[in-house]
Scaffold this motif. Structure first.
Motif, PDB file in Angstrom:
ATOM      1  N   LYS A  22      40.746  54.077  43.527  1.00 27.62           N
ATOM      2  CA  LYS A  22      41.769  53.149  43.751  1.00 27.62           C
ATOM      3  C   LYS A  22      42.423  52.832  42.634  1.00 27.62           C
ATOM      4  N   ASP A  53      43.500  47.737  43.805  1.00 21.68           N
ATOM      5  CA  ASP A  53      43.241  48.198  44.856  1.00 21.68           C
ATOM      6  C   ASP A  53      44.378  49.218  45.528  1.00 21.68           C
ATOM      7  N   ALA A  54      43.937  50.179  46.486  1.00 28.79           N
ATOM      8  CA  ALA A  54      45.098  51.047  46.983  1.00 28.79           C
ATOM      9  C   ALA A  54      44.413  51.531  48.226  1.00 28.79           C
ATOM     10  N   LYS A  55      45.268  51.982  49.053  1.00 24.07           N
ATOM     11  CA  LYS A  55      44.829  52.409  50.518  1.00 24.07           C
ATOM     12  C   LYS A  55      44.720  53.837  50.332  1.00 24.07           C
ATOM     13  N   LEU A  56      43.566  54.427  50.699  1.00 21.63           N
ATOM     14  CA  LEU A  56      43.040  55.663  50.704  1.00 21.63           C
ATOM     15  C   LEU A  56      43.004  56.436  51.909  1.00 21.63           C
ATOM     16  N   ASP A 103      36.257  52.485  43.586  1.00 23.75           N
ATOM     17  CA  ASP A 103      37.095  51.623  42.912  1.00 23.75           C
ATOM     18  C   ASP A 103      37.813  52.561  41.768  1.00 23.75           C
TER      19      ASP A 103
END
Length: 164
Positions: A121, A105-108, A118
């Motif tokens: 991220k 996961d990552a904050k975009l 997905d």
């Protein structure tokens, strides 16, 4: 860059130049991604009619058989169309996941299509991008998903993927 060229993973254009600021095509990106797998390319008939006599046909078919790529429609891949950053991210993320890597996961901070979320991220979480991508003070990242992937950005992506 030189290491990628020595491994024959990043290639220049037909005119002998590299064209770092130019978009890379979907076919070129598929060929380079297939090269990262260091495996024999498929000899099966192509799944996409528009790749029939394309130089990247075997690479595209190989990635299709592995479930790494899909076409732009049921019968087309559009190998000569520039690839977007989100399309490239999905392909690389799926390639990484062939090795049983878990999604990350990552904050975009910018818009990414739902189907590509997905993959983008995963690439952002792994830090597989160059200096064109900046992290904001809140930790979010603008991956510039809708923009075409440039040849220099592709080289940075592959170099970092190989070093991880």
């Amino acid at each position: 860059m030189e290491a990628l060229q020595l491994l024959n993973l990043v290639k220049g254009k037909a005119d002998g130049t590299f064209g770092p600021a130019e978009p890379i095509t979907r076919g070129e990106f598929a060929a380079q991604t297939a090269g990262l797998l260091f495996m024999t390319l498929s000899k099966r008939p192509v799944a996409f009619a528009d790749t029939q006599n394309h130089p990247a046909a075997a690479a595209i078919q190989t990635l299709y058989e592995l479930g790494v790529i899909q076409g732009s429609s049921q019968s087309a891949f559009e190998p000569d169309k520039p690839i977007t950053r989100q399309e490239a991210a999905v392909i690389v993320a799926r390639t990484i996941q062939l090795g049983v890597a878990s999604p990350m996961d990552a904050k975009l901070s910018s818009h990414t299509e739902l189907w590509a979320l997905d993959g983008v991220k995963q690439i952002v979480a792994l830090g597989l991008y160059g200096p064109e991508v900046k992290e904001a003070a809140d930790g979010s990242v603008d991956y510039k998903s809708q923009q075409p992937m440039l040849r220099s950005e592709t080289a940075a992506l592959f170099a970092k993927a190989l070093s991880n």
